[in-house]
Design an enzyme around this catalytic site. Structure first.
Site, PDB file in Angstrom:
ATOM      1  N   CYS A 142       0.834  -1.206   0.000  1.00 17.45           N
ATOM      2  CA  CYS A 142       0.000   0.000   0.000  1.00 17.45           C
ATOM      3  C   CYS A 142       0.863   1.248   0.000  1.00 17.45           C
ATOM      4  O   CYS A 142       1.388   1.653   1.041  1.00 17.45           O
ATOM      5  CB  CYS A 142      -0.943   0.000   1.205  1.00 17.45           C
ATOM      6  SG  CYS A 142      -2.014   1.451   1.295  1.00 17.45           S
ATOM      7  N   CYS A 145      -0.492   4.086   2.160  1.00 13.18           N
ATOM      8  CA  CYS A 145      -0.272   3.877   3.594  1.00 13.18           C
ATOM      9  C   CYS A 145       1.176   4.176   3.986  1.00 13.18           C
ATOM     10  O   CYS A 145       1.425   4.788   5.027  1.00 13.18           O
ATOM     11  CB  CYS A 145      -0.591   2.428   3.975  1.00 13.18           C
ATOM     12  SG  CYS A 145      -2.203   1.832   3.464  1.00 13.18           S
ATOM     13  N   ASP A 146       2.124   3.726   3.170  1.00 12.15           N
ATOM     14  CA  ASP A 146       3.516   3.688   3.603  1.00 12.15           C
ATOM     15  C   ASP A 146       4.486   4.549   2.792  1.00 12.15           C
ATOM     16  O   ASP A 146       5.664   4.649   3.147  1.00 12.15           O
ATOM     17  CB  ASP A 146       4.020   2.231   3.571  1.00 12.15           C
ATOM     18  CG  ASP A 146       3.227   1.331   4.501  1.00 12.15           C
ATOM     19  OD1 ASP A 146       2.789   1.827   5.556  1.00 12.15           O
ATOM     20  OD2 ASP A 146       3.032   0.154   4.163  1.00 12.15           O
TER      21      ASP A 146
END
Length: 319
Positions: A142, A145-146
């Site tokens: 992701c 997300c990261d």
């Protein structure tokens, strides 16, 4: 011995969507029962630092966030049961009047007037041993997300479809350079996305290649590079990177609901636009099981709230 339980609201899945639905359902005095499934906490249980969930100034641990959601749901009156649904009857002669029927791994049966499906989706992985070991230490599925953790660093994205191209383009806002690795000599993504990718000076593409291993080192151990093989020439090479994003798709956890709920071509539950309502009145879907666009903890939580509120309204209208 089989036991039968009756509830106004059964929630299937224990990620942000499921726990949020349980919180709102309990506060509405629906006395919800949540069945956790095989992975309580969902994908956040394998996410180390979470910096994009509102309300926390510093990064928090994904497992801790899920523990807090579970405790909050319990504190407001939700019942959380460690069990998994193995069979359900949402239509046809096996459905009993106003109740949907769910059989579980423990042998128990749940009869529910409404149900919220929050079983999530699982990222597809390459199947390398290093993937699991290095998740959260340079391996991710992701970018949204990261990606923030790779500011000024070199990263790779594996895949050739829309998801891979979108992830690579997103990462150019953080990383110093992004390398897309694809096993074929052309991309499957939409043409406009391909043009954006190929014309971006921060992106390079390695064609006709697969990842044979993810290299690591240091203390704590983290990703340092990739071992690659060209599928046409068998030539082997290494690529020095700080992180790798696997973007070869997701599998929604919907096998239980085939031939009962309307699913799209990829297996995601189809909901009415802007709502968690499925093709069956009284059955709602929340989180990644019906969302293949955003796939964030906060959007999953929001849809869990919507599902619980709509389930409460459904009960009120039939009483």
């Amino acid at each position: 011995m089989t036991e039968v339980f009756i509830t106004n609201m059964l929630i299937i899945g224990a990620g942000p969507a499921g726990y949020t639905a349980a919180i709102y359902g309990a506060r509405a005095n629906m006395k919800p029962v949540l069945l956790t499934g095989m992975q309580p906490g969902g994908q956040l249980t394998i996410t180390n630092d979470v910096e994009n969930f509102p309300g926390f100034a510093d990064a928090i641990q994904g497992p801790w966030l899920m523990e807090q959601m579970a405790e909050q749901a319990k504190n407001v009156g939700a019942e959380i049961v460690m069990d998994s649904v193995t069979k359900c009857s949402l239509l046809g002669p096996e459905k009993e009047d106003e109740y949907f029927i769910f059989h579980t791994d423990s042998g128990n049966i749940y009869k529910a007037r409404t149900a919220i499906i929050a079983t999530g989706a699982q990222a597809r992985w390459l199947g390398l041993e290093a993937e699991e070991k290095l998740q959260g230490y340079g391996v991710s599925a992701c970018a949204t997300c990261d990606g923030f953790f790779y500011r000024g660093k070199k990263v790779a994205v594996i895949g050739g479809g829309n998801t891979a191209v979108e992830e690579a383009l997103y990462l150019t806002h953080h990383a110093s350079h992004v390398t897309l690795i694809h096993r074929r000599d052309s991309l499957r993504a939409e043409k406009i996305q391909q043009d954006r990718l190929l014309n971006n000076p921060k992106v390079s593409v390695i064609w006709d290649s697969v990842v044979e291993n993810i290299l690591s080192g240091g203390t704590p151990e983290a990703v340092t590079g990739l071992a690659l093989k060209n599928v046409k020439t068998n030539e082997q090479s290494t690529l020095d990177i700080d992180g790798v994003f696997i973007a070869i798709g997701h599998n929604p956890n919907t096998s239980l609901f085939k031939n009962q709920l309307d699913l799209d071509s990829e297996g995601y539950i189809i909901t009415q636009p802007g709502t968690p309502k499925t093709s069956i009145p009284g059955i709602f879907a929340a989180g990644d099981v019906q969302d293949k666009t955003y796939r964030q903890a906060i959007t999953a939580a929001g849809s869990g709230c919507m599902a619980a509120l709509d389930a409460e309204r459904f009960i009120s209208e039939i009483e």
